[in-house]
Motif scaffolding. Structure first.
Motif, short mmCIF file in Angstrom:
data_model
loop_
_atom_site.label_atom_id
_atom_site.label_comp_id
_atom_site.label_asym_id
_atom_site.label_seq_id
_atom_site.Cartn_x
_atom_site.Cartn_y
_atom_site.Cartn_z
N LEU A 1 51.08 42.46 40.63
CA LEU A 1 50.38 43.87 41.02
C LEU A 1 50.55 44.81 39.83
CD1 LEU A 1 52.40 44.27 44.40
CD2 LEU A 1 49.75 43.72 44.14
N LEU A 2 50.91 44.18 38.70
CA LEU A 2 51.18 45.05 37.51
C LEU A 2 49.93 45.84 37.17
CD1 LEU A 2 53.28 45.92 35.36
CD2 LEU A 2 52.52 44.22 34.00
N ASN A 3 48.64 45.26 37.13
CA ASN A 3 47.42 45.86 36.74
C ASN A 3 46.47 45.88 38.02
OD1 ASN A 3 46.49 43.41 37.07
ND2 ASN A 3 46.04 42.93 34.90
N LYS A 4 46.81 45.83 39.02
CA LYS A 4 46.03 46.11 40.10
C LYS A 4 46.11 47.59 40.72
CE LYS A 4 45.40 41.50 40.33
NZ LYS A 4 44.44 41.12 39.69
N ALA A 5 44.89 47.96 41.06
CA ALA A 5 44.79 49.51 41.37
C ALA A 5 44.68 49.46 43.02
CB ALA A 5 43.63 50.25 41.17
N ASN A 6 44.19 48.26 43.49
CA ASN A 6 43.86 47.89 44.84
C ASN A 6 44.34 46.58 45.41
OD1 ASN A 6 42.69 50.41 45.45
ND2 ASN A 6 40.73 49.54 44.41
N PHE A 7 44.81 46.46 46.47
CA PHE A 7 45.55 45.29 46.81
C PHE A 7 45.23 45.24 48.13
CE2 PHE A 7 49.26 42.55 48.34
CZ PHE A 7 48.90 41.47 47.54
N ALA A 8 44.46 43.93 48.60
CA ALA A 8 44.22 43.62 49.98
C ALA A 8 45.31 42.49 50.69
CB ALA A 8 42.65 43.09 50.22
N LEU A 9 45.76 42.88 51.63
CA LEU A 9 46.78 42.07 52.42
C LEU A 9 46.32 42.13 53.83
CD1 LEU A 9 49.46 40.14 52.03
CD2 LEU A 9 50.75 42.34 52.32
N PHE A 10 46.11 40.90 54.67
CA PHE A 10 45.86 40.63 55.88
C PHE A 10 44.57 41.79 56.43
CE2 PHE A 10 50.29 39.45 55.64
CZ PHE A 10 50.18 38.02 55.86
N GLY A 11 43.55 42.01 55.54
CA GLY A 11 42.58 42.99 55.99
C GLY A 11 42.91 44.21 55.83
N HIS A 12 44.10 44.69 55.39
CA HIS A 12 44.41 45.86 55.04
C HIS A 12 44.17 46.09 53.42
CE1 HIS A 12 45.63 47.11 58.94
NE2 HIS A 12 46.42 46.06 58.91
N VAL A 13 43.63 47.25 52.90
CA VAL A 13 43.46 47.57 51.55
C VAL A 13 44.33 48.66 51.15
CG1 VAL A 13 41.92 48.34 49.79
CG2 VAL A 13 41.02 46.73 51.46
N PHE A 14 45.49 48.26 50.28
CA PHE A 14 46.43 49.27 49.82
C PHE A 14 45.92 49.70 48.43
CE2 PHE A 14 48.46 46.33 52.23
CZ PHE A 14 49.32 47.00 53.39
N ASN A 15 45.97 50.89 48.16
CA ASN A 15 45.61 51.75 47.17
C ASN A 15 46.73 52.39 46.39
OD1 ASN A 15 44.10 53.00 45.18
ND2 ASN A 15 42.88 54.44 46.47
N PHE A 16 46.89 51.79 45.21
CA PHE A 16 47.96 52.19 44.46
C PHE A 16 47.48 53.66 43.64
CE2 PHE A 16 49.06 47.85 45.01
CZ PHE A 16 50.14 47.95 45.74
#
Length: 173
Positions: A43-58
């Motif tokens: 996750l170090l260089n991720k701005a968005n992360f999708a997990l189980f259909g949900h998109v998490f925006n950091f």
């Protein structure tokens, strides 16, 4: 090491005791540490992360020059920390006719029966002590209070073997 040598080595020890709970918890902790470092490395260089259909925006973390090497370095730090935690799986107490072998975190030390006064459990502490003359002692990390009845049985077995082998030496002399 061949099985014949391993069997011969085991046969010279009457008691071999290793902590049960410490080994389990150390392995669990090592896996958790590696998983946490792998997750944060990913996750170090991720701005968005999708997990189980949900998109998490950091959001924007403001860092633009993080590369693969940085991510692998975080994982490597986790592996090194897990290796240090796994040192807690090493403690062992071995008792035989020749004496006592105590392996704590790093190396094993061997003591003849004529050097040993006994084994005790300090009033405040979490592991047993191997006692020597003149109030000297070393910790026996293998015999821990967290193991409950197994640790008590190991101490009783140690005392029985100590009595058998020290009385045999007195009879021989």
């Amino acid at each position: 090491m061949s099985e014949a040598v391993a069997d011969d080595e085991r046969s010279q020890w009457d008691l071999v005791y290793r902590p049960r709970r410490l080994i389990i918890w150390s392995c669990v902790a090592a896996v958790v540490v590696v998983a946490i470092h792998a997750t944060f490395g990913y996750l170090l260089n991720k701005a968005n992360f999708a997990l189980f259909g949900h998109v998490f925006n950091f959001g924007d973390n403001g860092v633009r020059n993080i590369g693969d090497t940085d991510q692998w370095s975080i994982l490597l730090i986790g592996v090194l920390e897990a290796g240090a935690i796994l040192l807690l799986t090493r403690p062992r107490l071995r008792v035989g006719s020749r004496g006592v072998g105590v392996r704590n975190l790093i190396g094993e030390r061997f003591f003849d029966w004529d050097e040993i006064v006994g084994i005790s459990y300090p009033e405040k502490g979490w592991s047993a002590w191997l006692e020597f003359p003149m109030d000297e002692h070393i910790p026996v990390l293998a015999v821990r209070s967290a193991d409950g009845e197994a640790a008590v049985a190991a101490m009783e077995s140690f005392r029985d073997l100590q009595q058998r082998y020290t009385s045999a030496r007195v009879d021989d002399a």
